[in-house]
Design an enzyme around this catalytic site. Structure first.
Site, PDB file in Angstrom:
ATOM      1  N   ASP A   1       2.595   5.079  -5.126  1.00  0.00           N
ATOM      2  CA  ASP A   1       1.692   6.056  -4.592  1.00  0.00           C
ATOM      3  C   ASP A   1       2.635   7.661  -5.571  1.00  0.00           C
ATOM      4  O   ASP A   1       3.990   7.508  -4.550  1.00  0.00           O
ATOM      5  CB  ASP A   1       1.495   6.636  -3.686  1.00  0.00           C
ATOM      6  CG  ASP A   1       0.937   8.003  -3.412  1.00  0.00           C
ATOM      7  OD1 ASP A   1       1.088   8.420  -3.701  1.00  0.00           O
ATOM      8  OD2 ASP A   1       0.398   7.881  -2.055  1.00  0.00           O
TER       9      ASP A   1
ATOM     10  N   ASN B   1      -9.789   0.202   1.060  1.00  0.00           N
ATOM     11  CA  ASN B   1      -8.974  -0.135   2.189  1.00  0.00           C
ATOM     12  C   ASN B   1      -9.109   1.243   3.571  1.00  0.00           C
ATOM     13  O   ASN B   1      -9.692   2.153   3.503  1.00  0.00           O
ATOM     14  CB  ASN B   1      -7.554   1.160   1.362  1.00  0.00           C
ATOM     15  CG  ASN B   1      -7.347   0.684   0.692  1.00  0.00           C
ATOM     16  OD1 ASN B   1      -8.170  -0.468  -0.274  1.00  0.00           O
ATOM     17  ND2 ASN B   1      -5.961   0.906   0.036  1.00  0.00           N
TER      18      ASN B   1
ATOM     19  N   ASP C   1       1.594  -1.221  -0.324  1.00  0.00           N
ATOM     20  CA  ASP C   1       0.267   0.003  -0.073  1.00  0.00           C
ATOM     21  C   ASP C   1       0.651   1.364   0.363  1.00  0.00           C
ATOM     22  O   ASP C   1       1.971   1.389   0.834  1.00  0.00           O
ATOM     23  CB  ASP C   1      -1.383   0.266   1.249  1.00  0.00           C
ATOM     24  CG  ASP C   1      -1.860   1.110   1.509  1.00  0.00           C
ATOM     25  OD1 ASP C   1      -2.481   1.472   0.158  1.00  0.00           O
ATOM     26  OD2 ASP C   1      -2.319   1.559   2.332  1.00  0.00           O
ATOM     27  N   HIS C   2       0.737   2.057  -0.520  1.00  0.00           N
ATOM     28  CA  HIS C   2       1.320   2.992  -0.724  1.00  0.00           C
ATOM     29  C   HIS C   2       2.948   3.249  -1.210  1.00  0.00           C
ATOM     30  O   HIS C   2       3.695   4.153  -0.471  1.00  0.00           O
ATOM     31  CB  HIS C   2       1.207   4.447   0.370  1.00  0.00           C
ATOM     32  CG  HIS C   2      -0.506   3.934  -0.018  1.00  0.00           C
ATOM     33  ND1 HIS C   2      -0.469   5.797  -0.308  1.00  0.00           N
ATOM     34  CD2 HIS C   2      -1.608   4.413   1.002  1.00  0.00           C
ATOM     35  CE1 HIS C   2      -1.782   6.006  -0.514  1.00  0.00           C
ATOM     36  NE2 HIS C   2      -2.594   5.167   0.867  1.00  0.00           N
TER      37      HIS C   2
HETATM   38  P1  13P Z   1      -7.721   4.503   6.822  1.00  0.00           P
HETATM   39  O1  13P Z   1      -7.008   4.842   7.375  1.00  0.00           O
HETATM   40  O2  13P Z   1      -9.240   5.584   6.924  1.00  0.00           O
HETATM   41  O3  13P Z   1      -9.401   3.153   6.641  1.00  0.00           O
HETATM   42  O4  13P Z   1      -7.349   4.032   4.826  1.00  0.00           O
HETATM   43  C1  13P Z   1      -6.275   2.970   4.523  1.00  0.00           C
HETATM   44  C2  13P Z   1      -5.971   3.696   3.152  1.00  0.00           C
HETATM   45  O5  13P Z   1      -6.721   4.810   2.423  1.00  0.00           O
HETATM   46  C3  13P Z   1      -5.017   2.981   2.593  1.00  0.00           C
HETATM   47  O6  13P Z   1      -4.005   2.854   1.636  1.00  0.00           O
END
Ligand code: 13P
Length: 287
Positions: A102, A233, A80-81
């Site tokens: 990202d 997410n 993620d990211h």
């Molecule tokens: P939240 O922390 O708001 O649930 O978002 C998580 C997210 O988008 C991880 O990429």
């Protein structure tokens, strides 16, 4: 096991969404898996760069595989990211199913050129790529007092998104439509559904992703799914329930020092939140 792409296609066709649930250690992961088992739901496990540095990329992959084998469920793993190409490459080589690049803070040109490299590399390993256009607010450290002003200029620009998809061919696109990472006590995200409709109308070939799922009102999540979001997410709500449960338990049981006695409370708590999300996303029994 069917592929992640298969589940994205199915979700798109049938109008439901796969949850991505982030974790950085075992009890959180246990809670997520227990929920997926109970609900017979496909899930994506997420680790940010920070989460995966703490846990280890290799360890995250090994855990995912262990639970896949044990449960027989479609469990996938996404970085993620990811911000650096080198780190993303490692995740791809080690066995992540999907990587999110990202490049939202880069110029469109730079975002496109690095995304292209990521896509080219990922394809060799059969790994899916998520890209991002627009900036999604991200100050999770202020989770308790956070107040996020979502500015119009940070929302996904349709023209840029269309060009980005055409140039890069990413599988998934994270859109900025008013949600933010974290939970604010002061304001709910205000989702811009008109923008989402426009994006959906003009982008046919990529799966649309909603970040910042925590704290977003249920009715808005349902509407976003109806309008084409196929992946959502969730992180902060899991961190909050985990930490609050642990703090409470240890406060009530100050002499307890045995992790396998106090951590099951956190597993149960995380499981409850993930089950609620699976119901909300309507991914129950979609295995
Ligand atoms: P939240 O922390 O708001 O649930 O978002 C998580 C997210 O988008 C991880 O990429």
């Amino acid at each position: 096991m069917k592929s992640l792409e298969y589940y994205f296609k199915k979700a798109k066709r049938e109008k439901w969404a796969i949850g991505q649930f982030n974790f950085s250690e075992l009890p959180q992961l246990e809670g997520i898996i227990e929920a997926a088992k109970e609900m017979h739901s496909p899930i994506i496990l997420g680790t940010s760069e920070g989460e995966s540095r703490f846990l280890g990329l290799k360890q995250a992959v090994a855990l995912k595989k262990a639970y896949q084998m044990e449960t027989g469920l479609p469990i996938f793993l996404n970085l993620d990211h990811g911000k650096s190409f080198d780190y993303i490459k490692k995740a791809i080589e080690l066995g992540y199913d999907m990587v999110h690049f990202d490049g939202s803070k880069l110029s469109l040109k730079e975002n496109i050129s690095t995304t292209k490299e990521v896509v080219k590399y990922a394809k060799k390993f059969g790994v899916l790529v998520e890209g991002e256009i627009g900036i999604i607010g991200t100050d999770v450290s202020k989770v308790y007092e956070g107040k996020f002003e979502i500015e119009e200029k940070n929302l996904t620009n349709l023209k840029e998104a269309v060009e980005y998809i055409k140039e890069t061919g990413v599988d998934c696109l994270a859109v900025s439509i008013g949600s933010f990472h974290g939970v604010s006590t002061e304001s709910n995200p205000n989702l811009n559904f008109e923008k989402l409709k426009d994006i959906k109308k003009n982008i046919k070939d990529s799966f649309l992703v909603l970040h910042g799922g925590s704290g977003t009102p249920k009715k808005d999540i349902k509407k976003a799914i109806k309008l084409g979001i196929v992946k959502i997410n969730i992180n902060t709500e899991l961190r909050l329930i985990y930490t609050d449960t642990l703090k409470k338990f240890l406060k009530e049981n100050p002499k307890e020092i045995t992790p396998y006695k106090y951590l099951p409370e956190t597993v149960k708590a995380v499981k409850g939140v993930v089950e609620d999300k699976i119901r909300l996303f309507n991914s129950k029994n979609k295995v």
